[in-house]
Each structure stands twice: as structure tokens, then as C-alpha cells.
Design a protein around this motif. Structure first.
Motif, short mmCIF file in Angstrom:
data_model
loop_
_atom_site.label_atom_id
_atom_site.label_comp_id
_atom_site.label_asym_id
_atom_site.label_seq_id
_atom_site.Cartn_x
_atom_site.Cartn_y
_atom_site.Cartn_z
N VAL A 2 1.17 -7.91 -3.72
CA VAL A 2 1.24 -7.53 -2.32
C VAL A 2 0.48 -6.23 -2.11
CG1 VAL A 2 3.50 -6.47 -2.75
CG2 VAL A 2 2.78 -6.93 -0.41
N GLY A 3 -0.39 -6.22 -1.12
CA GLY A 3 -1.19 -5.03 -0.87
C GLY A 3 -2.00 -5.18 0.39
N GLY A 4 -2.40 -4.07 0.95
CA GLY A 4 -3.18 -4.07 2.17
C GLY A 4 -4.63 -4.43 1.93
N ARG A 5 -5.36 -4.41 3.02
CA ARG A 5 -6.77 -4.75 2.96
C ARG A 5 -7.51 -3.81 2.01
NH1 ARG A 5 -10.93 -4.85 8.13
NH2 ARG A 5 -12.73 -5.68 7.01
N ARG A 6 -8.42 -4.39 1.25
CA ARG A 6 -9.27 -3.67 0.30
C ARG A 6 -8.51 -3.07 -0.88
NH1 ARG A 6 -13.60 -0.71 4.41
NH2 ARG A 6 -14.61 -2.63 5.09
N SER A 7 -7.34 -3.60 -1.15
CA SER A 7 -6.63 -3.15 -2.35
C SER A 7 -7.17 -3.84 -3.60
CB SER A 7 -5.14 -3.42 -2.22
OG SER A 7 -4.87 -4.82 -2.16
N GLY A 8 -7.97 -4.89 -3.41
CA GLY A 8 -8.61 -5.56 -4.55
C GLY A 8 -7.79 -6.69 -5.16
N LYS A 9 -6.68 -7.07 -4.52
CA LYS A 9 -5.79 -8.05 -5.14
C LYS A 9 -6.42 -9.43 -5.28
CE LYS A 9 -3.37 -8.83 -0.73
NZ LYS A 9 -4.32 -8.01 0.06
N THR A 10 -7.20 -9.87 -4.30
CA THR A 10 -7.79 -11.21 -4.37
C THR A 10 -8.86 -11.29 -5.44
OG1 THR A 10 -7.35 -11.56 -2.01
CG2 THR A 10 -8.96 -13.01 -3.06
N TRP A 11 -9.77 -10.33 -5.45
CA TRP A 11 -10.86 -10.37 -6.42
C TRP A 11 -10.35 -10.20 -7.84
CZ3 TRP A 11 -16.48 -8.67 -5.46
CH2 TRP A 11 -16.97 -9.32 -4.31
N ASN A 12 -9.40 -9.30 -8.06
CA ASN A 12 -8.87 -9.11 -9.41
C ASN A 12 -8.13 -10.35 -9.88
OD1 ASN A 12 -9.22 -6.24 -10.64
ND2 ASN A 12 -8.86 -5.87 -8.46
N THR A 13 -7.46 -11.05 -8.98
CA THR A 13 -6.80 -12.30 -9.36
C THR A 13 -7.82 -13.35 -9.75
OG1 THR A 13 -4.95 -11.84 -7.86
CG2 THR A 13 -5.21 -14.11 -8.61
N PHE A 14 -8.91 -13.47 -9.00
CA PHE A 14 -9.95 -14.43 -9.36
C PHE A 14 -10.54 -14.11 -10.74
CE2 PHE A 14 -10.83 -15.66 -4.74
CZ PHE A 14 -10.27 -16.91 -4.91
N ARG A 40 2.73 -3.97 -6.23
CA ARG A 40 2.34 -3.42 -4.93
C ARG A 40 1.13 -2.52 -5.14
NH1 ARG A 40 5.66 -4.01 -0.67
NH2 ARG A 40 7.72 -4.88 -1.05
N THR A 41 0.07 -2.79 -4.38
CA THR A 41 -1.15 -2.01 -4.52
C THR A 41 -1.64 -1.52 -3.16
OG1 THR A 41 -2.49 -4.03 -4.39
CG2 THR A 41 -1.89 -3.23 -6.60
N THR A 42 -2.48 -0.51 -3.20
CA THR A 42 -3.12 0.01 -2.01
C THR A 42 -4.60 0.17 -2.30
OG1 THR A 42 -2.92 2.37 -2.59
CG2 THR A 42 -1.02 1.32 -1.51
N TRP A 43 -5.31 0.71 -1.36
CA TRP A 43 -6.74 0.97 -1.53
C TRP A 43 -7.01 1.87 -2.73
CZ3 TRP A 43 -8.30 6.11 -0.90
CH2 TRP A 43 -7.31 6.97 -0.38
N LYS A 44 -6.03 2.67 -3.13
CA LYS A 44 -6.22 3.58 -4.26
C LYS A 44 -6.34 2.85 -5.58
CE LYS A 44 -3.71 7.40 -2.04
NZ LYS A 44 -2.56 8.33 -2.13
N ASP A 45 -5.89 1.59 -5.62
CA ASP A 45 -5.99 0.79 -6.84
C ASP A 45 -7.30 0.04 -6.96
OD1 ASP A 45 -3.22 1.18 -7.92
OD2 ASP A 45 -2.70 0.31 -5.97
N ASN A 46 -8.14 0.15 -5.95
CA ASN A 46 -9.44 -0.51 -5.93
C ASN A 46 -10.48 0.47 -6.47
OD1 ASN A 46 -11.89 -1.74 -5.38
ND2 ASN A 46 -11.26 -2.48 -3.37
N GLY A 47 -10.93 0.24 -7.70
CA GLY A 47 -11.87 1.15 -8.32
C GLY A 47 -13.29 1.05 -7.82
N HIS A 48 -13.53 0.21 -6.81
CA HIS A 48 -14.90 -0.04 -6.36
C HIS A 48 -15.16 0.43 -4.93
CE1 HIS A 48 -15.33 -2.34 -10.02
NE2 HIS A 48 -14.32 -3.09 -9.68
#
Length: 267
Positions: free
Chosen positions: A27-39, A165-173
Motif C-alpha cells: 500500500v502506498g501513494g502515487r510514485r512510491s514505486g510499488k507497481t514497478w518493483n512488484t513487476f 506501507r511505502t511513500t515517495w521516499k521509498d522510490n529511489g528513482h
């Protein structure tokens, strides 16, 4: 050491720690990277041994957006149509099939080794519990924290270890301009003139918390949020998987997708 893919550290640790769980919830907001990291993680699992992976969404439009994310993330071209189904097959036989479930009857009799339900909150509980009956190993649920007390809570372990739970801070890109946008969200929410929407946005997209606001779950962002920005940075975190699907040494002869610059807005 085997091949590696650019999975952000927060996600890599979570996927490894939940490798034997039935339900894996992100679960995370926009641009947290959850979809891409799952793929990326599913690609690693599928490269380790031939499996059947179902990527699903509640509506056709959500499915098409999910397929676009898959293509942008891994560089693969999905074939098919909404009428006859979409799919992509790795050279080792692993099959990614993409399906939408806008009608309950479509959920009956489905079969796969792994299910990835994107924007899971948009599917009703009855449809989900029917759909997962044909899933043999793992179920990945991905959603934005736009509502409190959802049916997904029933599938969280007592100690909560299988929900990340993730936020934009977890997106290293993310680029600097994107980080500034999130800081702007925080600043607006802390002002005396803050609106309910400002507070909602701060809780959901900055803090990654569950929040409700009049039942509305989807918002149109300003043009500044929709600017397309190149993200690719030199960031890698190795995840090793054995050929039998367990954590260990991953085989060398895996099918690496082309890693190239992508549009951060797709992330």
C-alpha cells in the motif's frame, strides 16, 4: 552471484521476507514505486522457473494502464486484446497473462500460480475470494491508501509483516523536481488555509497513511504533477533466487529485460 535487477531496497527486503506468505500486500501513494518493483520481483520469480503469473485489475481501463506499466518497466511488448486476452511469455516458458474482472462471473474458474491484483481496492471482496481459489502459491495486492478499513485488511497477518506501507521516499528513482512536489504537498497541508483535500493529500501521498475524504478516491492532479521526467539512475540492489524458486543462487541464464531510461510518470 547471479543476475540482479534494480529493485529498491525497501521492496527487496519485503519481498524476500514474505517469500513464503500466501498474501503479499503493498500500500502506498502515487510514485512510491510499488507497481514497478512488484513487476521486477515477479520477473525474477518467473526467470527462476516456469510459472503462470496472472496480472489483474478490476476494470478494462485499469488493466490497460497496468499493461503499459509492465511494458515500460521491463521493456517487454505484450500481445493480445481485451476480447481475446493479453499475454507475454518468457523464453523459459513463464507466462504473464493479463485479465480484467469487471464482472463476478469472470472470476470463477481462473487458475494461475501467482496473482498480482493491481489497484486491488477497486475489486469487491466477493469477486476476490472467488478469484483466489484458483491461485496455487502467492497473491500480491497493490493499492493506494485512499480508504480506511477495507476488505484487504482481512488478509493482513496479525503482526502485519505481510503488508508494506511505502511513500515517495521509498522510490529511489525520483528526480529533484518530483521530490519538491511532495514537499509542496506537506507545506500546503500545514498552512492555516489548508483545505480538506490538502490534508487528505498529505496523509495519503506524503505520509502513506489511510485516509478518507467524502468517499472520493480519485483526483485529477495539476499539470505540474503530470510532467514527464526521465528517472533512470545508477541504482541496483541484488536479489538472488534459486532455480526452484527459493532464495539462493539464481541461474545465470535468465532473460534480462533492456534496462533503459523510462518516463517517471509511469512509475
Amino acid at each position: 552471484m547471479g543476475n540482479s535487477l534494480g529493485i529498491d531496497k525497501t521492496y527487496a527486503r519485503f519481498f524476500v521476507n514474505t517469500h513464503n506468505d500466501r498474501y503479499v500486500i503493498l500500500v502506498g501513494g502515487r510514485r512510491s514505486g510499488k507497481t514497478w518493483n512488484t513487476f521486477k520481483w515477479l520477473w525474477l520469480l518467473g526467470s527462476a522457473k516456469p510459472i503462470n503469473i496472472m496480472v489483474a485489475a478490476a476494470t478494462n481501463n485499469q488493466l490497460l494502464a497496468t499493461i503499459q506499466d509492465f511494458q515500460d518497466c521491463l521493456g517487454f511488448q505484450v500481445t493480445g486484446s481485451l476480447l481475446y486476452g493479453h499475454h507475454y511469455q518468457l523464453s523459459n516458458g513463464t507466462l504473464f497473462q493479463f485479465k480484467s474482472f469487471d464482472e463476478y462471473t469472470k472470476c470463477v474458474g481462473q487458475k494461475a500460480d501467482i496473482l498480482f491484483l493491481n489497484e486491488a481496492i477497486n475489486l469487491d471482496e466477493k469477486s476476490f475470494t472467488t478469484l483466489v481459489q484458483g491461485i496455487t502459491t502467492q497473491v500480491f495486492l497493490n493499492y493506494n491508501p485512499t480508504s480506511k478499513n477495507t476488505w484487504i485488511d482481512k488478509f493482513v497477518a496479525k503482526d502485519g509483516h505481510n503488508r508494506l506501507r511505502t511513500t515517495w521516499k521509498d522510490n529511489g528513482h525520483l528526480g529533484e523536481s518530483q521530490r519538491e512536489e511532495f514537499e509542496a504537498i506537506r507545506e500546503r497541508a500545514l498552512k492555516p488555509t489548508a483545505t480538506p483535500f490538502d490534508t487528505y493529500s498529505y496523509k495519503v501521498f506524503y505520509l502513506g497513511e489511510d485516509a478518507d475524504m467524502g468517499g472520493k478516491e480519485h483526483w485529477d492532479w495539476s499539470p505540474e504533477w503530470n510532467n514527464q521526467v526521465k528517472y533512470f539512475e545508477k541504482y541496483r540492489h541484488p536479489v538472488i533466487i534459486a532455480t526452484d524458486g527459493t532464495i539462493g543462487e539464481m541461474m545465470e541464464s535468465v532473460e534480462l529485460p533492456p534496462m533503459k531510461e523510462h518516463d517517471i510518470d509511469k512509475y
